[in-house]
Design a protein around this motif. Structure first.
Motif, PDB file in Angstrom:
ATOM      1  N   THR A 110       0.831  -1.198   0.000  1.00  0.00           N
ATOM      2  CA  THR A 110       0.000   0.000   0.000  1.00  0.00           C
ATOM      3  C   THR A 110       0.869   1.254   0.000  1.00  0.00           C
ATOM      4  OG1 THR A 110      -1.771  -1.174   1.162  1.00  0.00           O
ATOM      5  CG2 THR A 110      -1.822   1.245   1.246  1.00  0.00           C
ATOM      6  N   ILE A 150      -0.153  -2.542  -7.355  1.00  0.00           N
ATOM      7  CA  ILE A 150      -1.562  -2.746  -7.017  1.00  0.00           C
ATOM      8  C   ILE A 150      -2.024  -4.135  -7.449  1.00  0.00           C
ATOM      9  CG2 ILE A 150      -2.667  -1.768  -9.078  1.00  0.00           C
ATOM     10  CD1 ILE A 150      -3.851  -1.159  -5.503  1.00  0.00           C
ATOM     11  N   LEU A 153      -0.830  -6.442  -4.818  1.00  0.00           N
ATOM     12  CA  LEU A 153      -1.652  -6.240  -3.626  1.00  0.00           C
ATOM     13  C   LEU A 153      -3.010  -6.930  -3.768  1.00  0.00           C
ATOM     14  CD1 LEU A 153      -2.148  -4.927  -0.862  1.00  0.00           C
ATOM     15  CD2 LEU A 153      -2.808  -2.834  -2.062  1.00  0.00           C
TER      16      LEU A 153
END
Length: 164
Positions: A110, A150, A153
């Protein structure tokens, strides 16, 4: 188990990437500082751009900004490395436990996303008009970086089940 190993390997890949970026910025400080300097100065954007009032020409603020970028890149690397090793240590645990152990890796990914999306795309690209510079435009690189992060993630946060 292959899915868990895959997730760990991908977190390690981002940790490795962030480590290399931070290492490069530290060991080649002057060369890489030139990028930050020109983005903050806004001296290579379109000559008739009306946003030049946003430029920061104070040297200590530019240095502080660059040091903050390096610190955040380094913290991204550390959190991803620690998170990956926590996951590796818990590789054979129950799914519920493994899922709870993802927090440090999630924090690192993040933070990495925020560094490149907010720091480079939003602040550098839009606020300082970096996209207008033919020489100091880091927007395409930042985009590749935060999209990769991302995606890792999103993959990592998928719930893991108990091993069979």
């Amino acid at each position: 188990m292959i899915l868990r190993l895959s997730k760990i390997a991908m977190v390690m890949a981002i940790a490795f990437f962030a480590s290399l970026v931070a290492f490069g910025n530290i060991t080649d400080y002057g060369t890489n500082f030139a990028f930050v300097h020109h983005v903050f100065e806004m001296d290579t954007i379109f000559p008739d751009a009306t946003i030049k009032y946003r430029s920061i020409t104070t040297p200590w603020i530019q240095q502080f900004g660059y040091i903050a970028i390096i610190a955040l890149e380094t913290l991204t690397a550390v959190l991803c490395w620690v998170g990956a090793f926590i996951l590796l240590k818990n590789l054979k645990t129950e799914g519920q436990i493994f899922n709870k152990k993802k927090n440090v890796a999630i924090a690192g990914l993040t933070l990495g996303f925020l560094v490149w999306q907010v720091g480079f795309m939003s602040v550098g690209g839009e606020w300082f008009g970096m996209w207008m510079s033919s020489q100091w435009n880091g927007v395409p690189d930042a985009f590749r970086f935060f999209i990769t992060i991302i995606l890792v993630l999103i993959y990592l946060v998928q719930k893991d089940r108990d091993l069979e």
